[in-house]
Design a protein around this motif. Structure first.
Motif, short mmCIF file in Angstrom:
data_model
loop_
_atom_site.label_atom_id
_atom_site.label_comp_id
_atom_site.label_asym_id
_atom_site.label_seq_id
_atom_site.Cartn_x
_atom_site.Cartn_y
_atom_site.Cartn_z
N GLY A 111 -3.13 8.63 63.89
CA GLY A 111 -3.42 8.08 62.58
C GLY A 111 -2.69 6.79 62.29
N ALA A 112 -1.53 6.90 61.63
CA ALA A 112 -0.85 5.73 61.09
C ALA A 112 -1.89 4.89 60.36
N ARG A 113 -2.78 5.61 59.68
CA ARG A 113 -3.94 4.97 59.07
C ARG A 113 -3.58 4.30 57.75
N ARG A 114 -4.33 3.27 57.42
CA ARG A 114 -4.17 2.60 56.13
C ARG A 114 -5.44 2.79 55.32
N TYR A 115 -5.29 3.08 54.05
CA TYR A 115 -6.40 3.37 53.16
C TYR A 115 -6.50 2.32 52.06
N ARG A 116 -7.68 1.84 51.81
CA ARG A 116 -7.89 1.05 50.62
C ARG A 116 -7.90 2.00 49.42
N ARG A 117 -7.78 1.45 48.23
CA ARG A 117 -7.63 2.29 47.04
C ARG A 117 -8.76 3.32 46.92
N GLU A 119 -10.67 4.49 49.27
CA GLU A 119 -10.58 5.45 50.37
C GLU A 119 -9.47 6.46 50.11
N LEU A 120 -8.36 5.98 49.56
CA LEU A 120 -7.24 6.87 49.25
C LEU A 120 -7.65 7.91 48.21
N ILE A 121 -8.32 7.45 47.17
CA ILE A 121 -8.77 8.35 46.10
C ILE A 121 -9.72 9.40 46.65
N GLN A 122 -10.65 8.98 47.50
CA GLN A 122 -11.63 9.92 48.06
C GLN A 122 -10.94 10.92 48.98
N ALA A 123 -10.05 10.44 49.85
CA ALA A 123 -9.39 11.32 50.81
C ALA A 123 -8.52 12.36 50.11
N ALA A 124 -7.92 11.98 48.97
CA ALA A 124 -7.03 12.90 48.26
C ALA A 124 -7.78 13.80 47.29
N GLY A 125 -9.07 13.53 47.07
CA GLY A 125 -9.82 14.30 46.09
C GLY A 125 -9.33 14.01 44.68
N ALA A 126 -8.88 12.77 44.48
CA ALA A 126 -8.31 12.39 43.20
C ALA A 126 -9.30 11.57 42.39
N THR A 127 -8.82 11.00 41.30
CA THR A 127 -9.61 10.09 40.48
C THR A 127 -8.86 8.76 40.38
N ARG A 128 -9.58 7.73 40.01
CA ARG A 128 -8.93 6.43 39.83
C ARG A 128 -7.87 6.53 38.73
N ALA A 129 -8.16 7.32 37.70
CA ALA A 129 -7.21 7.49 36.61
C ALA A 129 -5.90 8.11 37.11
N TYR A 146 -2.77 1.62 51.43
CA TYR A 146 -1.76 2.66 51.41
C TYR A 146 -1.74 3.39 52.75
N GLY A 147 -0.62 4.05 53.03
CA GLY A 147 -0.49 4.82 54.26
C GLY A 147 -0.64 6.31 54.02
N ASP A 148 -0.35 7.08 55.07
CA ASP A 148 -0.51 8.53 54.99
C ASP A 148 0.48 9.16 54.01
N ASP A 149 1.64 8.51 53.81
CA ASP A 149 2.59 9.07 52.85
C ASP A 149 2.02 9.02 51.44
N ALA A 150 1.33 7.92 51.13
CA ALA A 150 0.70 7.81 49.80
C ALA A 150 -0.40 8.84 49.64
#
Length: 230
Positions: A111-117, A119-129, A146-150
């Motif tokens: 991994g060591a993957r980087r996520y755009r905002r 992508e991060l929201i989708q991967a975490a099952g979160a919302t922009r809010a 953002y990285g995997d820690d985020a």
């Protein structure tokens, strides 16, 4: 031994980047990265950039990815560079060693993957809010990538929100982290000299100390929660 820029291109390693370009690529995720830190990683045998005829360092895409892995292992697992180097040398030799302090070495290294905002929201099952709230509470930085820690933090915030714990309730974590950072800074202050190598070594020592603090903090929290089962 580092190769030449010409041999790097010939070997199919793709684009070559100068130090400034590497910093531009990685500093959004690793703001502590500096030219002296890159040179220190080379001195420690963690990356071997090519050199131009004039002696300038040139980093391949593979070098940039390796630096990302090294910095992620430092930041996310508080591993000293000697442990990271030994681990990567085993990977280079075709072995599949377990990552010290991590449950899933393979997925981390792949991994060591980087996520755009988004992508991060989708991967975490979160919302922009929720992401905005995490940024407002200083639990995550305001960044484009953002990285995997985020991802881990935002995923945890989703779970916490499910039981009524909001990001705003955790503002105190930032203050506590800053107090711990101040303790670490005072501890390493005598070893921070003007020499770039000394500064890089002090930064590595700081990460190790942060790991010890994390161990103590986790133990204290578990101890405090142990009474719930009684």
């Amino acid at each position: 031994m580092p190769g030449t820029a010409a041999s790097a291109n010939a070997s199919g390693q793709g684009r070559l980047h100068g130090i400034g370009q590497v910093l531009a690529l990685l500093q959004p995720e690793f703001p502590e990265l500096t030219p002296s830190k890159l040179r220190f990683l080379e001195e420690q045998g963690l990356v071997s950039p090519a050199r131009t005829a004039a002696g300038y360092r040139k980093f391949s895409d593979a070098d940039v990815e390796r630096i990302t892995v090294v910095l992620s292992m430092q930041r996310d697992h508080y591993l000293p560079l000697k442990v990271i180097r030994a681990h990567l040398e085993s990977i280079d030799a075709g072995e599949t060693p377990a990552l010290p302090g991590a449950a899933n070495s393979a997925s981390f290294l792949a991994g060591a993957r980087r996520y755009r905002r988004a992508e991060l929201i989708q991967a975490a099952g979160a919302t922009r809010a929720l992401l905005d709230e995490a940024i407002s509470a200083s639990l995550l930085p305001a960044a484009e990538q953002y990285g995997d820690d985020a991802l881990g933090v935002l995923t945890a915030l989703v779970a916490l929100r499910g039981v009524g714990i909001e990001a705003r309730h955790l503002r105190g974590l930032r203050a506590a982290a800053e107090r711990e950072a101040a303790l670490v800074e005072r501890a390493i202050a005598p070893s921070r000299r003007s020499d770039p190598a000394d500064k890089a070594r002090a930064a590595e020592a700081a990460l190790e100390l942060a790991g010890h603090l994390e161990t103590v903090r986790t133990s204290v929290v578990r101890s405090a929660l142990s009474t719930l089962g009684r």
